[in-house]
Motif scaffolding. Sequence first.
Motif, PDB file in Angstrom:
ATOM      1  N   UNK A 111       0.833  -1.208   0.000  1.00  0.00           N
ATOM      2  CA  UNK A 111       0.000   0.000   0.000  1.00  0.00           C
ATOM      3  C   UNK A 111       0.865   1.254   0.000  1.00  0.00           C
ATOM      4  N   UNK A 112       1.874   1.285   0.863  1.00  0.00           N
ATOM      5  CA  UNK A 112       2.738   2.463   0.940  1.00  0.00           C
ATOM      6  C   UNK A 112       3.438   2.730  -0.390  1.00  0.00           C
ATOM      7  N   UNK A 113       3.891   1.676  -1.054  1.00  0.00           N
ATOM      8  CA  UNK A 113       4.533   1.840  -2.358  1.00  0.00           C
ATOM      9  C   UNK A 113       3.527   2.305  -3.406  1.00  0.00           C
ATOM     10  N   UNK A 114       2.333   1.773  -3.337  1.00  0.00           N
ATOM     11  CA  UNK A 114       1.294   2.156  -4.284  1.00  0.00           C
ATOM     12  C   UNK A 114       0.984   3.651  -4.180  1.00  0.00           C
ATOM     13  N   UNK A 115       0.825   4.132  -2.952  1.00  0.00           N
ATOM     14  CA  UNK A 115       0.524   5.550  -2.738  1.00  0.00           C
ATOM     15  C   UNK A 115       1.706   6.419  -3.154  1.00  0.00           C
ATOM     16  N   UNK A 116       2.903   5.973  -2.821  1.00  0.00           N
ATOM     17  CA  UNK A 116       4.119   6.714  -3.190  1.00  0.00           C
ATOM     18  C   UNK A 116       4.174   6.967  -4.693  1.00  0.00           C
ATOM     19  N   UNK A 117       3.765   5.980  -5.485  1.00  0.00           N
ATOM     20  CA  UNK A 117       3.907   6.047  -6.934  1.00  0.00           C
ATOM     21  C   UNK A 117       2.644   6.499  -7.657  1.00  0.00           C
ATOM     22  N   UNK A 118       1.637   6.904  -6.913  1.00  0.00           N
ATOM     23  CA  UNK A 118       0.381   7.334  -7.521  1.00  0.00           C
ATOM     24  C   UNK A 118       0.415   8.847  -7.724  1.00  0.00           C
ATOM     25  N   UNK A 119       0.586   9.289  -8.984  1.00  0.00           N
ATOM     26  CA  UNK A 119       0.684  10.727  -9.245  1.00  0.00           C
ATOM     27  C   UNK A 119      -0.669  11.417  -9.322  1.00  0.00           C
ATOM     28  N   UNK A 120      -1.745  10.670  -9.042  1.00  0.00           N
ATOM     29  CA  UNK A 120      -3.082  11.272  -8.993  1.00  0.00           C
ATOM     30  C   UNK A 120      -3.353  11.919  -7.647  1.00  0.00           C
ATOM     31  N   UNK A 121      -2.451  11.714  -6.690  1.00  0.00           N
ATOM     32  CA  UNK A 121      -2.689  12.181  -5.332  1.00  0.00           C
ATOM     33  C   UNK A 121      -1.460  12.879  -4.769  1.00  0.00           C
ATOM     34  N   UNK A 122      -1.696  13.681  -3.722  1.00  0.00           N
ATOM     35  CA  UNK A 122      -0.634  14.172  -2.853  1.00  0.00           C
ATOM     36  C   UNK A 122      -0.728  13.402  -1.557  1.00  0.00           C
ATOM     37  N   UNK A 123       0.393  13.116  -0.956  1.00  0.00           N
ATOM     38  CA  UNK A 123       0.380  12.228   0.199  1.00  0.00           C
ATOM     39  C   UNK A 123       1.440  12.602   1.231  1.00  0.00           C
ATOM     40  N   UNK A 124       1.156  12.277   2.496  1.00  0.00           N
ATOM     41  CA  UNK A 124       2.122  12.463   3.570  1.00  0.00           C
ATOM     42  C   UNK A 124       1.790  11.458   4.673  1.00  0.00           C
ATOM     43  N   UNK A 125       2.829  10.890   5.280  1.00  0.00           N
ATOM     44  CA  UNK A 125       2.646   9.977   6.411  1.00  0.00           C
ATOM     45  C   UNK A 125       2.912  10.741   7.698  1.00  0.00           C
ATOM     46  N   UNK A 126       1.930  10.780   8.567  1.00  0.00           N
ATOM     47  CA  UNK A 126       2.098  11.403   9.874  1.00  0.00           C
ATOM     48  C   UNK A 126       2.592  10.345  10.865  1.00  0.00           C
ATOM     49  N   UNK A 127       3.671  10.611  11.609  1.00  0.00           N
ATOM     50  CA  UNK A 127       4.170   9.634  12.579  1.00  0.00           C
ATOM     51  C   UNK A 127       3.370   9.679  13.880  1.00  0.00           C
ATOM     52  N   UNK A 128       2.072   9.529  13.753  1.00  0.00           N
ATOM     53  CA  UNK A 128       1.165   9.531  14.903  1.00  0.00           C
ATOM     54  C   UNK A 128       0.842   8.087  15.257  1.00  0.00           C
ATOM     55  N   UNK A 129       1.072   7.718  16.495  1.00  0.00           N
ATOM     56  CA  UNK A 129       0.843   6.343  16.953  1.00  0.00           C
ATOM     57  C   UNK A 129       1.509   5.365  15.990  1.00  0.00           C
ATOM     58  N   UNK A 130       0.710   4.614  15.203  1.00  0.00           N
ATOM     59  CA  UNK A 130       1.263   3.576  14.339  1.00  0.00           C
ATOM     60  C   UNK A 130       1.364   4.031  12.884  1.00  0.00           C
ATOM     61  N   UNK A 131       1.297   5.334  12.667  1.00  0.00           N
ATOM     62  CA  UNK A 131       1.385   5.872  11.313  1.00  0.00           C
ATOM     63  C   UNK A 131       0.025   6.140  10.708  1.00  0.00           C
ATOM     64  N   UNK A 132      -0.219   7.385  10.288  1.00  0.00           N
ATOM     65  CA  UNK A 132      -1.461   7.774   9.658  1.00  0.00           C
ATOM     66  C   UNK A 132      -1.131   8.482   8.352  1.00  0.00           C
ATOM     67  N   UNK A 133      -1.524   7.870   7.238  1.00  0.00           N
ATOM     68  CA  UNK A 133      -1.241   8.443   5.926  1.00  0.00           C
ATOM     69  C   UNK A 133      -2.406   9.279   5.442  1.00  0.00           C
ATOM     70  N   UNK A 134      -2.094  10.499   5.004  1.00  0.00           N
ATOM     71  CA  UNK A 134      -3.079  11.395   4.391  1.00  0.00           C
ATOM     72  C   UNK A 134      -2.889  11.347   2.887  1.00  0.00           C
ATOM     73  N   UNK A 135      -3.963  11.073   2.167  1.00  0.00           N
ATOM     74  CA  UNK A 135      -3.917  10.993   0.711  1.00  0.00           C
ATOM     75  C   UNK A 135      -4.986  11.923   0.152  1.00  0.00           C
ATOM     76  N   UNK A 136      -4.562  12.961  -0.579  1.00  0.00           N
ATOM     77  CA  UNK A 136      -5.484  13.973  -1.125  1.00  0.00           C
ATOM     78  C   UNK A 136      -5.602  13.807  -2.623  1.00  0.00           C
ATOM     79  N   UNK A 137      -6.817  13.601  -3.099  1.00  0.00           N
ATOM     80  CA  UNK A 137      -7.026  13.389  -4.534  1.00  0.00           C
ATOM     81  C   UNK A 137      -6.959  14.711  -5.268  1.00  0.00           C
ATOM     82  N   UNK A 138      -6.094  14.777  -6.270  1.00  0.00           N
ATOM     83  CA  UNK A 138      -5.902  15.999  -7.052  1.00  0.00           C
ATOM     84  C   UNK A 138      -7.144  16.302  -7.881  1.00  0.00           C
TER      85      UNK A 138
END
Length: 210
Positions: free
Chosen positions: A183-210
């Motif tokens: 999943x992390x690799x998929x999001x990393x390579x998806x140019x349809x979105x902007x993304x950031x991983x927040x180091x909150x607890x066990x990791x929370x990824x924010x994915x914003x659709x362009x």
Amino acid sequence: MKMIDDYILEHIDEEGSLLAALNRDAHVKLLYPRMIAGHLQGRILKMFCRMMRPKRILEIGTYTGYATICLAEGIDDDALVYTVEVNDEMQPFTTSYIEKSPHRDKIRIFWGDIEDLFPSFNESFDMVYIDADKRDYCKYYDLVFPQLEPGALILADNTLWSGKVVEASHLPSDRQTQGILAFNEKIKNDNRVEKVILPVRDGLTMVWKK
């Protein structure tokens, strides 16, 4: 680190008596109580809702309903949270707490597989919160993404997976870790979105659709 965690919790909004009771009850009655969102992440989810003011939220993985209630707290009275849980053994526990929430009218809970249920919703979701079987995160993402409008936010929990994502070797038999890595690799390579991983607890990824 625990001192920092305690300090943070002392300086943010309280979770409230209902969620505190849910938390205690989960630690007494459930096998995996650490799976609940918890105080800090619950307040973060509520704050995301305050900022974005989504009209329709889809939660994949209800579990105890802790995060569900937090999401419902943060949305307007005319907004709804659709939440889906495949494990119907959780129904008595989860339903009892959701029914006690003053925000219960903003929650629609469904028991079953998201793949079966999603086509029947016929809704346009502004926010999606993924916190279910880690092996299927990519499947959930591919299922919902085409139905999201530009500007929609996907939040995916546990994307650091107790640090296993950076371990030197990963057993092929550890399908949960493999699922998060994929999943992390998929999001990393998806140019349809902007993304950031927040180091909150066990990791929370924010994915914003362009």
